[in-house]
Write an enzyme that holds these catalytic residues in place. Sequence first.
Site, PDB file in Angstrom:
ATOM      1  N   LEU A  50     103.833 -59.259  25.355  1.00 54.68           N
ATOM      2  CA  LEU A  50     103.481 -58.501  24.137  1.00 54.68           C
ATOM      3  C   LEU A  50     102.022 -58.065  24.107  1.00 54.68           C
ATOM      4  CD1 LEU A  50     105.484 -60.719  21.635  1.00 54.68           C
ATOM      5  CD2 LEU A  50     105.983 -58.324  22.175  1.00 54.68           C
ATOM      6  N   GLU A  52      97.527 -59.380  25.017  1.00 55.91           N
ATOM      7  CA  GLU A  52      96.603 -60.500  25.197  1.00 55.91           C
ATOM      8  C   GLU A  52      95.370 -60.314  24.353  1.00 55.91           C
ATOM      9  OE1 GLU A  52      94.833 -61.176  29.122  1.00 55.91           O
ATOM     10  OE2 GLU A  52      95.495 -59.162  29.626  1.00 55.91           O
ATOM     11  N   GLY A  53      94.794 -61.432  23.954  1.00 58.46           N
ATOM     12  CA  GLY A  53      93.592 -61.382  23.134  1.00 58.46           C
ATOM     13  C   GLY A  53      92.472 -62.094  23.862  1.00 58.46           C
ATOM     14  N   GLY A  54      91.491 -62.557  23.086  1.00 51.42           N
ATOM     15  CA  GLY A  54      90.326 -63.187  23.670  1.00 51.42           C
ATOM     16  C   GLY A  54      90.647 -64.389  24.534  1.00 51.42           C
ATOM     17  N   PHE A  55      91.567 -65.211  24.123  1.00 47.08           N
ATOM     18  CA  PHE A  55      91.822 -66.415  24.920  1.00 47.08           C
ATOM     19  C   PHE A  55      93.306 -66.738  25.103  1.00 47.08           C
ATOM     20  CE2 PHE A  55      92.612 -68.127  20.919  1.00 47.08           C
ATOM     21  CZ  PHE A  55      92.905 -69.476  20.937  1.00 47.08           C
ATOM     22  N   ARG A  57      97.531 -65.271  25.864  1.00 49.93           N
ATOM     23  CA  ARG A  57      98.472 -64.202  26.172  1.00 49.93           C
ATOM     24  C   ARG A  57      99.732 -64.449  25.362  1.00 49.93           C
ATOM     25  NH1 ARG A  57      99.009 -63.619  32.393  1.00 49.93           N
ATOM     26  NH2 ARG A  57      98.880 -65.886  32.315  1.00 49.93           N
ATOM     27  N   ASP A 166      88.489 -62.811  10.021  1.00 48.42           N
ATOM     28  CA  ASP A 166      88.599 -61.770  11.054  1.00 48.42           C
ATOM     29  C   ASP A 166      89.713 -60.790  10.719  1.00 48.42           C
ATOM     30  OD1 ASP A 166      87.774 -60.481  13.352  1.00 48.42           O
ATOM     31  OD2 ASP A 166      88.893 -61.780  14.712  1.00 48.42           O
TER      32      ASP A 166
HETATM   33  P1  ADP Z   1      93.813 -63.855  20.483  1.00 51.55           P
HETATM   34  O1  ADP Z   1      93.808 -64.983  19.506  1.00 51.55           O
HETATM   35  O2  ADP Z   1      93.595 -64.296  21.893  1.00 51.55           O
HETATM   36  O3  ADP Z   1      92.925 -62.703  20.074  1.00 51.55           O
HETATM   37  P2  ADP Z   1      96.101 -62.545  19.330  1.00 51.55           P
HETATM   38  O4  ADP Z   1      96.726 -63.515  18.413  1.00 51.55           O
HETATM   39  O5  ADP Z   1      95.246 -61.483  18.693  1.00 51.55           O
HETATM   40  O6  ADP Z   1      95.308 -63.284  20.484  1.00 51.55           O
HETATM   41  O7  ADP Z   1      97.231 -61.836  20.180  1.00 51.55           O
HETATM   42  C1  ADP Z   1      96.967 -60.968  21.266  1.00 51.55           C
HETATM   43  C2  ADP Z   1      97.966 -59.806  21.295  1.00 51.55           C
HETATM   44  O8  ADP Z   1      99.307 -60.284  21.390  1.00 51.55           O
HETATM   45  C3  ADP Z   1      97.962 -58.977  20.034  1.00 51.55           C
HETATM   46  O9  ADP Z   1      97.017 -57.964  20.065  1.00 51.55           O
HETATM   47  C4  ADP Z   1      99.385 -58.417  20.008  1.00 51.55           C
HETATM   48  O10 ADP Z   1      99.481 -57.297  20.850  1.00 51.55           O
HETATM   49  C5  ADP Z   1     100.200 -59.530  20.579  1.00 51.55           C
HETATM   50  N1  ADP Z   1     100.753 -60.424  19.518  1.00 51.55           N
HETATM   51  C6  ADP Z   1     100.145 -61.498  18.957  1.00 51.55           C
HETATM   52  N2  ADP Z   1     100.944 -62.104  18.055  1.00 51.55           N
HETATM   53  C7  ADP Z   1     102.084 -61.387  18.025  1.00 51.55           C
HETATM   54  C8  ADP Z   1     103.332 -61.521  17.280  1.00 51.55           C
HETATM   55  N3  ADP Z   1     103.509 -62.507  16.394  1.00 51.55           N
HETATM   56  N4  ADP Z   1     104.304 -60.608  17.508  1.00 51.55           N
HETATM   57  C9  ADP Z   1     104.111 -59.603  18.406  1.00 51.55           C
HETATM   58  N5  ADP Z   1     102.982 -59.437  19.132  1.00 51.55           N
HETATM   59  C10 ADP Z   1     101.979 -60.312  18.955  1.00 51.55           C
END
Ligand code: ADP
Length: 322
Positions: A50, A52-55, A57, A166
Site C-alpha cells: 500500500l 511506505e512512510g518514514g519508518f 511499510r 501531524d
Molecule cells: P509512517 O508512520 O512510516 O509515516 P504511514 O502510517 O504514514 O507510515 O503509512 C505509510 C503509507 O502507507 C501511507 O502513506 C499510505 O499510502 C499507506 N497506508 C498507511 N495506512 C494505511 C491504511 N490503513 N490503509 C491503506 N493504506 C495505508
Amino acid sequence: QTTPQKFQKKHKQADAPPLPRQNTKTAPPSPPRIISDSAGHLQFHRVGFLGEGGFARVYEVKDTRGARLACKVVTKSSLVSKKAKTKLYAEIKIHRALEHPNIVDFQDCFEDDDNVYMTLELCANGSLMDMLRRRRRFTEPEARFFLVQLIGACQYMHTHQVIHRDLKLGNLFLDSHMNVKVGDFGLAALIENPGERKKTICGTPNYIAPEVLFDTANGHSFEVDIWSIGVILYTLVVGRPPFQQQTKDVEAIYQRIRDNQYEFPADRQISTSAQELIQSILAHDPQMRPPLLDIIENPFFTRGTFPPYIPSSAYDASPDFR
Ligand code: ADP
C-alpha cells in the site's frame, strides 16, 4: 593524508561528468507471504503493497476469514535505538486506545523474529493527498464534508487527551465509502496532567504551528491540531499549502509561518466565508484560535451546500452538488 589510490580516484572524478546521485537506501526484505505471530494465534496473507512512510511499510493483507486489512510493518533492525522503540510504543499505546468512526481502527499488534506488525482498518481509497494530486483542488462542499469528519475525530482525540500533532492531507485516509479516517499516530502525544504542555516534537510535522517553532520555552498543546485544520482547509480549497508559495526552502516557510504571511490567490474563487474561517483558525496566538465546536458552527459550514456523501467518482472529477 592522500594515498595515491585516493588521489587517482579524485582526479578521475574531476574529469568525468558528475555521476547521478546513487541510491544508498537498501530496501529491507519483504515480510513473509503468510504473516503470523509467534504463538500462531493470528495469521494473515500478504496480498499487496500500500505504501511506505518514514519508518514503516504498509501492506494489504487478508485474515483467515478473507477480510481485507492494512498491515503496518516495522523492521526490528530499525528499532535498535531506545528512542525508536519508545516512539513506536507510544504510537501503539495511543492508537490502540482510540475508537472512532473517523479514526483508522487499530486491530492487533504482534511480532515475529524480524518485524513488529500492526493490523489496521484498510483505507482502500488512499489519502486525501493522493486524491488532491489527481484533482488539483476540491470544491467547497467536498471540503465541508471532509472537514466535519476530521473535526469529529479531532474533538474525540482531544477529549481523550490526545494531540495528533501531524494532521496533514497525507495522514487523512479514505475508506471505500470516501469517509475520512485519521491515521499515523507516530507524532501523537498524550496529555497526562491537565495543563501540561509539550516542549519537543520529534520529526518534522508538515503543517507546523508557530508556537511549536517559536515558543519552545512555553511549549504547545491541543491548539496545534486546530492550526493544522486551518492549513488543511486552505490546502483543500486552494490546492496547495498556505505558507509554501514558490518555496520549498524550510527556513523560508518557517519565516512565513512566523509572520503569518499567506495570500488567497485571486484567480481561484474562494468564498468569503471560507477565507474568513481560515483566517480565524490560522491565528498566530493559539489562544485566539476557535475551539473545534465553534468551527463547525461557522457560516462556512452552516450556510453552504453540505453533501450527504462523496461519490467515488470524485476521485477523478468534481462532483456536481447542486
Ligand atoms: P509512517 O508512520 O512510516 O509515516 P504511514 O502510517 O504514514 O507510515 O503509512 C505509510 C503509507 O502507507 C501511507 O502513506 C499510505 O499510502 C499507506 N497506508 C498507511 N495506512 C494505511 C491504511 N490503513 N490503509 C491503506 N493504506 C495505508
